[in-house]
Design an enzyme around this catalytic site. Sequence first.
Site, PDB file in Angstrom:
ATOM      1  N   ASP A 262       0.865  -1.161   0.000  1.00 22.23           N
ATOM      2  CA  ASP A 262       0.000   0.000   0.000  1.00 22.23           C
ATOM      3  C   ASP A 262       0.919   1.234   0.000  1.00 22.23           C
ATOM      4  O   ASP A 262       2.078   1.155   0.429  1.00 22.23           O
ATOM      5  CB  ASP A 262      -0.928  -0.012   1.221  1.00 22.23           C
ATOM      6  CG  ASP A 262      -2.150   0.855   0.961  1.00 22.23           C
ATOM      7  OD1 ASP A 262      -3.167   0.672   1.642  1.00 22.23           O
ATOM      8  OD2 ASP A 262      -2.079   1.710   0.045  1.00 22.23           O
TER       9      ASP A 262
HETATM   10  C1  GLC Z   1      -4.238   4.412  -0.584  1.00 21.37           C
HETATM   11  C2  GLC Z   1      -5.124   3.216  -0.303  1.00 21.37           C
HETATM   12  C3  GLC Z   1      -5.047   2.147  -1.362  1.00 21.37           C
HETATM   13  C4  GLC Z   1      -4.792   2.818  -2.698  1.00 21.37           C
HETATM   14  C5  GLC Z   1      -3.400   3.418  -2.642  1.00 21.37           C
HETATM   15  C6  GLC Z   1      -3.091   4.235  -3.902  1.00 21.37           C
HETATM   16  O1  GLC Z   1      -3.695   4.888   0.582  1.00 21.37           O
HETATM   17  O2  GLC Z   1      -4.986   2.601   0.966  1.00 21.37           O
HETATM   18  O3  GLC Z   1      -6.269   1.432  -1.352  1.00 21.37           O
HETATM   19  O4  GLC Z   1      -4.877   1.870  -3.736  1.00 21.37           O
HETATM   20  O5  GLC Z   1      -3.185   4.209  -1.492  1.00 21.37           O
HETATM   21  O6  GLC Z   1      -3.935   5.346  -3.961  1.00 21.37           O
END
Ligand code: GLC
Length: 729
Positions: A262
């Site tokens: 993440d």
């Molecule tokens: C965010 C989310 C994730 C997302 C990523 C990119 O913090 O937790 O679900 O795909 O970052 O935006």
Amino acid sequence: MKRLKMMAMALMMGASALAQVPAYLDDSQPLEVRVQDALSRMTTHEKIQLLHAQSKFTSAGVPRLGIRQLNMDDGPHGVREELEWNTWKPARWTNDSVVAFPSLTCLAATWNPELSAVYGNAVSEEFAFRGKDVMLGPGVNMARTPLNGRNFEYMGEDPYLAGHMIVPYIRSAQANGVACCLKHFALNNQEIDRFAVNVNVDERTLHEIYLPAFKAAVQEGGVWTVMPSYPLWNGIHCCQNDSLLNGILKRDWGFDGATISDWGGTTDTWQAATGGLDIEMGTFTDGKVKEAEFGYDDYYLADKFEKLIDEGKIPMSVLDDKATRVLRTIFRTSMNRQKVIGSLCSEAHYDACLRIGEEGIVLLKNAEDMLPLDFNRYERILVVGENAVRSLTKGGGSSELKTLHDWSPLESLQKRFGAKIDYAQGYSSGRAMYDKVDPVDPALSRQLKAEALEKARQADLILFIGGMNKNCRQDCENSDRENYHLSFGQDELIQELAAIQKNIIVCTFGGNAFATPWIDEVKGFVHAWYLGSMAGEALVRVLDGTVNPSGKLPVTFARRLEDYPFMEYGAEAYPGVNKQVYYKEGIFMGYRHFDTRKVKPQFPFGYGLSYTTFEYGKSRLSSKTLSDGKIVLSVDITNTGNRAGKETVQLYIGQRKPSEVRPVKELKAFEKVELQPGETRTVEFSIDRSMLSFFSAKSHDWVVEPGRFDAYVCASSADVRGQADFRVE
Ligand code: GLC
């Protein structure tokens, strides 16, 4: 003659050149041959480059070898608008407006795996057309608490429903050459302290409740990438957690794809390198807005990791395994000649959006058969509520979308019923903000309410359209709800409207359950989750009876927040104390609690009404004894009403005398059938031993115990229409 010779020479050269096409570029070769051939040609540094971001949403390929980069983008409900290469700012492109599909909770509420395949195909065609290789979704975290800001992106409170419903979405998306990225693995069940909370959950609960949907997506869905989550498990961030990623995901489940952190979830080189992380994204950012002065070579899996490899402190085999998984993903997507061109905002996509939305809407109350509405019977129809006009495809965090067109409920009503329709906003939620709550001016609230009540006196039908709206603390990433009630004075407004005009229908949007203190004062109530671009059309087609609603709740609607199991254990159980949260309710989460502990919910898991009625015949078992193989449960379902409709028949199974405590029954299968008036269909469920097991805390493994079991045929978790018991040898 000379020309012929020349042509022959050219052909020969061409053929020999063709023969020299390296295996990794020849997609007639098996995937593993291409991967190993590519790997054998790469330097250590080129392998390292594959393992981390080179921009906000791309990871590098190998330019020298003509190996493509991976283009990623959010989210589960559609393709996020293009952001700048290296910032969180919108790139302001003019060709990236898309279809917003319904929220995944809405898809779960359809209980229709065929629609899940339609969804995955349509949304991945939009990703392909926008040149993306990896879609950052779907998410299958469990709805442990109705306050979690991101439940609208997930598939409810039951692991079997979520797992069974997400497999077709993944298969059909990846058939188009677009990788799904299953998230957030794992235990991402609250937004409060999401980057730092350590989740304490017993092994049995982890395996019975919080992992099964992920396991189904990996083993039955064949998902190509997985996004480990922000929280910690056993004190280690899931993005770099060896026992979670190398142990459970890769070794036990056989996952052969790449883990993609993440954004900002990676914090340590040694842990990420040895803990099973393959691609590090968004480091030094907070996954939403914060930027970093660091460069991509400062990432934990960049120079720091390369140094450990060069010094022999980490074997090359670890790097090769990561690079292999990334190459596998590249050859499955960006270098897969079968990958579709796709399309954007096509009729087929809007049609898919409409069909999924319509089937996900849940009819929860219909007194005096008020619904479907015969709009011709009414002279003055008052629509009240901000969500009648608000575009709910915006907001919510990373899953928000820039859409070409959204159909709002008011727009769809006015298109059909024109001058009959009057509108009052009724309440205000302030400005749409995602990182803080915008206080609403009390004077404005009073004024909006007074206007609505005044107009209500002239109306002979009121449609209240409210709920939550993806603002901060209203179903939004990075924040949880502050309470279980609808906000902005909606409850009081509904009650005062109902006191003026008893012909009132409440329609709500939202990804979570909420209290319904007004339920006895209104005649009808439908919950519509988030319906995406076709929201207005889907809602009105259910209200006017064009569509017979067939949605069933994927979450329990408790009467009060205090009735949820985690509430019994105080702050330690939610949201945690000192960044430690304890899942003290264990396996008794959702209907498993309400059912077993006999706590009556407002609306139970699996509940949903129809404009017709269904009768369940006697449940019949092919045998009263199950040894190996299977036994078959049959039940006749009849449409006893006067219009066609769909019914989801649910099979729950309970063990009579388990050696370790178990829920009284658990969902193990379901079948959605469409029946014409008067039609009877026999629904059959195969029951085998895999449906009877529980994860023993004693033997640390799945066990099936001999003894008596009950099969319950249900219209909802609280509505048993048939029961048949059998013995397991
Ligand atoms: C965010 C989310 C994730 C997302 C990523 C990119 O913090 O937790 O679900 O795909 O970052 O935006």
